[in-house]
Design an enzyme around this catalytic site. Structure first.
Site, short mmCIF file in Angstrom:
data_model
loop_
_atom_site.label_atom_id
_atom_site.label_comp_id
_atom_site.label_asym_id
_atom_site.label_seq_id
_atom_site.Cartn_x
_atom_site.Cartn_y
_atom_site.Cartn_z
N PRO A 161 0.82 -1.21 0.00
CA PRO A 161 0.00 0.00 0.00
C PRO A 161 0.86 1.27 0.00
CG PRO A 161 0.19 -0.78 2.23
CD PRO A 161 1.07 -1.68 1.38
N TRP A 162 0.20 2.40 0.19
CA TRP A 162 0.83 3.71 0.03
C TRP A 162 1.19 4.37 1.35
CZ3 TRP A 162 -2.56 6.17 2.98
CH2 TRP A 162 -3.89 5.73 2.97
N LYS A 186 4.72 -4.98 -6.60
CA LYS A 186 3.88 -3.89 -7.10
C LYS A 186 3.69 -2.84 -6.02
CE LYS A 186 -0.64 -3.08 -7.23
NZ LYS A 186 -0.61 -1.61 -7.09
N GLY A 219 -4.40 -1.95 -8.91
CA GLY A 219 -4.76 -3.21 -8.27
C GLY A 219 -5.39 -4.16 -9.28
N GLY A 239 -2.63 -4.49 2.65
CA GLY A 239 -3.66 -3.56 2.17
C GLY A 239 -4.94 -3.80 2.93
N SER A 240 -6.04 -3.52 2.27
CA SER A 240 -7.33 -3.59 2.95
C SER A 240 -7.84 -5.03 3.04
CB SER A 240 -8.34 -2.73 2.21
OG SER A 240 -8.49 -3.22 0.89
N GLU A 262 -1.25 -8.80 5.50
CA GLU A 262 -1.27 -7.79 6.56
C GLU A 262 -2.40 -6.84 6.18
OE1 GLU A 262 0.45 -7.99 9.18
OE2 GLU A 262 2.28 -9.08 8.69
N LEU A 263 -3.48 -6.88 6.93
CA LEU A 263 -4.68 -6.15 6.50
C LEU A 263 -5.02 -5.04 7.49
CD1 LEU A 263 -6.57 -9.36 5.39
CD2 LEU A 263 -5.18 -7.86 3.98
N CYS A 297 -2.00 1.05 9.75
CA CYS A 297 -2.82 -0.16 9.90
C CYS A 297 -3.06 -0.49 11.37
CB CYS A 297 -2.16 -1.32 9.20
SG CYS A 297 -0.45 -1.50 9.63
N ASN A 346 -11.74 12.55 1.14
CA ASN A 346 -13.21 12.57 1.10
C ASN A 346 -13.81 11.41 1.88
OD1 ASN A 346 -13.27 14.93 -0.35
ND2 ASN A 346 -13.26 13.90 -2.34
N GLU A 394 -12.65 0.89 9.83
CA GLU A 394 -11.33 1.52 9.76
C GLU A 394 -11.43 2.82 8.97
OE1 GLU A 394 -8.32 -0.43 7.33
OE2 GLU A 394 -6.95 -0.20 9.00
N PHE A 396 -8.82 5.16 8.72
CA PHE A 396 -7.51 5.41 8.10
C PHE A 396 -7.25 6.91 7.94
CE2 PHE A 396 -4.07 3.39 5.45
CZ PHE A 396 -3.77 2.42 6.39
P1 NAD Z 1 -5.83 -1.47 -0.89
O1 NAD Z 1 -6.20 -2.81 -0.39
O2 NAD Z 1 -6.82 -0.73 -1.70
O3 NAD Z 1 -4.51 -1.54 -1.78
C1 NAD Z 1 -3.34 -2.18 -1.36
C2 NAD Z 1 -2.58 -2.63 -2.58
O4 NAD Z 1 -3.34 -3.62 -3.27
C3 NAD Z 1 -2.31 -1.53 -3.59
O5 NAD Z 1 -1.06 -1.74 -4.19
C4 NAD Z 1 -3.41 -1.75 -4.62
O6 NAD Z 1 -3.10 -1.26 -5.90
C5 NAD Z 1 -3.52 -3.26 -4.61
N1 NAD Z 1 -4.81 -3.79 -5.06
C6 NAD Z 1 -6.03 -3.17 -5.07
N2 NAD Z 1 -6.96 -4.00 -5.55
C7 NAD Z 1 -6.35 -5.17 -5.86
C8 NAD Z 1 -6.80 -6.41 -6.38
N3 NAD Z 1 -8.08 -6.63 -6.69
N4 NAD Z 1 -5.90 -7.42 -6.54
C9 NAD Z 1 -4.61 -7.24 -6.22
N5 NAD Z 1 -4.12 -6.07 -5.73
C10 NAD Z 1 -4.98 -5.05 -5.54
O7 NAD Z 1 -5.40 -0.66 0.38
P2 NAD Z 1 -4.82 0.82 0.42
O8 NAD Z 1 -5.94 1.76 0.30
O9 NAD Z 1 -3.71 0.97 -0.52
O10 NAD Z 1 -4.21 0.85 1.91
C11 NAD Z 1 -4.98 1.02 3.03
C12 NAD Z 1 -5.30 -0.32 3.67
O11 NAD Z 1 -4.13 -1.10 3.87
C13 NAD Z 1 -5.88 -0.16 5.05
O12 NAD Z 1 -7.00 -1.01 5.20
C14 NAD Z 1 -4.78 -0.59 6.00
O13 NAD Z 1 -5.17 -1.08 7.22
C15 NAD Z 1 -4.06 -1.60 5.20
N6 NAD Z 1 -2.67 -1.70 5.65
C16 NAD Z 1 -2.29 -2.72 6.45
C17 NAD Z 1 -1.00 -2.84 6.91
C18 NAD Z 1 -0.57 -3.97 7.78
O14 NAD Z 1 0.61 -4.17 7.94
N7 NAD Z 1 -1.48 -4.73 8.32
C19 NAD Z 1 -0.05 -1.89 6.54
C20 NAD Z 1 -0.45 -0.84 5.72
C21 NAD Z 1 -1.77 -0.76 5.30
#
Ligand code: NAD
Ligand code: MN
Length: 494
Positions: A161-162, A186, A219, A239-240, A262-263, A297, A346, A394, A396
């Site tokens: 993630p970012w 990625k 994604g 990510g999420s 890691e979500l 997270c 937003n 969450e 965030f």
């Molecule tokens: P996101 O899930 O939208 O995106 C994370 C990554 O997954 C990005 O690189 C995105 O491009 C990619 N992605 C999106 N859709 C996809 C798909 N269908 N298949 C494969 N890859 C896909 O999350 P975000 O908005 O980038 O980050 C915020 C979320 O990440 C929050 O929910 C946060 O809690 C979580 N996060 C968790 C940790 C942890 O260590 N547990 C750390 C950082 C962020």
């Protein structure tokens, strides 16, 4: 720290895909805009990969993983030296990298600079593991001598993630390189620049081509091409939770690739009536939620405070939020920059509205800050109850929800009443109480009289729907290894 001068306009050197140690455009030439969220200005365009680019990157990673490839024949200790070299190069360019991270993500330069240090710590920790990953000899039934080898799982896809762009790269590359895997990573399309620059350092350090490949993309596109790919052996996703579900489904349907996740989280921080010091407790709780603009997270996003100190706590928490310094991420005294994107801003503002609608009281903030850049005022809600959306989902973002509790057992039950289980915290002088809490709380991390103490040497990850598997520490290695059992027949008597 304040003596480090940031580079306000860091030159953008790499904007392409990095495959087999070479830079190339995506096969269809598609690009996306990279935006500075503090100014809303365009920084540059980067190449956006697609499925055919992922195929090329996976093929490169597979070639680099062949039994006779240099990476596989290399001594493990030499892998460690390459990783050390990469760390030296990141340190050499630390100010530049931190500046790049600042314009791309909006985080305060001082935080970005610290994160470059944590990234190096993580990579050095794993560099040290390379030649210390060994199997066992096992006393077993029958006329056998048995040993195990721990082998790299193979080609791994890593999707990040970012919120901590380079730190997430380090958390992913560290254990994967230490175990001898090859990688297709990625970065988030929102924050690709630090990962691309570090790709150039991977080549400079002398890693064989194909060991690390970086494909920026969306994604749906690059992410899904990785998770659906039949020749990717494992996917590590941060990510999420919603996307985590999709990743697991794709992994199941394609080739049953291994998954670690890691979500998200909705982590509780419990402030007991017998905490060491109320001002200190207020500060820990403040940093737990407002750190990295709430884009964390493991953010302590549910602050549970004992009823006997609740009103005073809310007053002090509000005072502290008022003092938080927002603004230019490069300014030395800035604590909080913008959220990463307009979409995120937003989303957060909508959550704030829902809190107001549900009857929580805005003690401070509650709106966008300024009209340029994606800033959100640090927001403090009191009177939050468990059923409100802001207490369940969450956010965030920089939104503190302060909930009141009376009985200790009840607050543990409430803290656990979530599908998440990433982190938790408790502030109390009573160590027995702290250990009672630690035993009963359903979370991967329990912080006692501190918060967010994520340390390289200790496992980090989620219970329940906050994840599968662990990162960091020795546990982080396990996720990149396969155990192989070698059994040799040795008759009891020759
Ligand atoms: P996101 O899930 O939208 O995106 C994370 C990554 O997954 C990005 O690189 C995105 O491009 C990619 N992605 C999106 N859709 C996809 C798909 N269908 N298949 C494969 N890859 C896909 O999350 P975000 O908005 O980038 O980050 C915020 C979320 O990440 C929050 O929910 C946060 O809690 C979580 N996060 C968790 C940790 C942890 O260590 N547990 C750390 C950082 C962020
Ligand atoms: Mn950006």
């Amino acid at each position: 720290m304040s003596k480090i001068e940031p580079i306000r306009n860091p030159a953008i050197k790499f904007t392409q895909l990095f495959i087999e140690n070479k830079w190339q455009n995506s096969s269809d030439g598609a690009t996306c805009d990279v935006i500075n969220p503090a100014t809303e200005e365009l920084i540059c365009k980067v190449q956006i990969g697609n499925e055919s680019d992922v195929n090329a990157a996976v093929a490169a990673a597979r070639r680099a993983f062949q039994p006779d490839a240099p990476w596989r024949l290399m001594d493990a200790s030499q892998r460690g030296r390459l990783m050390e070299k990469l760390c030296d190069l990141i340190e050499r360019d630390r100010t530049y990298l931190a500046s790049l991270e600042t314009i791309d993500s909006g985080k305060a330069f001082s935080n970005a600079y610290d994160e470059m240090g944590y990234s190096v710590d993580c990579l050095r920790y794993y560099a040290g593991w390379c030649d210390k990953i060994h199997g066992t000899t096992v006393p077993c039934d029958g006329e056998f001598v048995c040993m195990t080898r721990r082998e790299p799982v193979g080609v791994v896809g890593q999707i990040i993630p970012w919120n901590y762009p380079l730190m997430m790269v380090a958390w992913k590359l560290g254990p994967a390189l230490a175990t001898g895997c090859t990688i297709v990573l990625k970065p988030s399309e929102l924050t690709p620049l630090s990962a691309l620059y570090v790709a150039s350092l991977v080549a400079e350090a002398g890693f064989p081509p194909g060991v690390v490949n970086i494909v920026v993309g969306y994604g749906v596109g690059v992410g899904t091409a990785i998770t659906n790919h039949p020749d990717v052996d494992k996917v590590a996703f941060t990510g999420s939770t919603a996307v985590g579900r999709d990743v697991m489904r794709s992994a199941a349907v394609s080739n049953l690739k291994r998954c670690t996740f890691e979500l998200g989280g909705k982590s509780p921080l419990v402030v007991c009536e017998d905490c060491h010091d109320l001002d200190e407790a207020v500060k820990i709780s403040h940093n737990a939620i407002f750190g990295n603009h709430g884009q964390n997270c493991c953010a302590g996003s549910r602050t549970f405070v004992h009823e006997s100190i609740y009103d005073e706590f809310v007053k002090k928490a509000t005072e502290l939020a008022k003092k938080r310094v927002l603004g230019d991420p490069f300014a030395a005294d800035t604590q909080q920059g913008p959220q990463v994107s307009q979409v995120q801003m937003n989303r957060i503002l909508k959550y704030i509205d829902s809190g107001v609608r549900d009857g929580a009281k805005v003690e401070f903030g509650g709106a966008r800050w300024g009209n340029k850049g994606f800033f959100v005022s640090p927001t403090v809600f009191s009177g939050v109850t468990d059923d409100m959306t802001i207490a369940k989902e969450e956010i965030f973002g920089p939104v503190q929800s302060i909930l009141k509790y009376s009985s200790f057992d009840d607050v543990i039950r409430r803290a656990n009443a979530t599908s998440y289980g990433l982190a938790s915290g408790i502030l109390t002088k009573d160590i027995t109480k702290a250990l009672y809490f630690a035993k009963r709380i359903q979370a991967g991390s329990v912080w006692v009289n501190c918060y967010d103490a994520v340390l390289t040497q200790t496992p980090f990850g989620g219970f329940k729907q906050s994840g599968h598997g662990r990162e960091l520490g020795e546990s982080g290695l396990d996720e990149y290894l396969e155990d192989k059992t070698i059994t040799i027949k040795v008759p009891a008597k020759l």
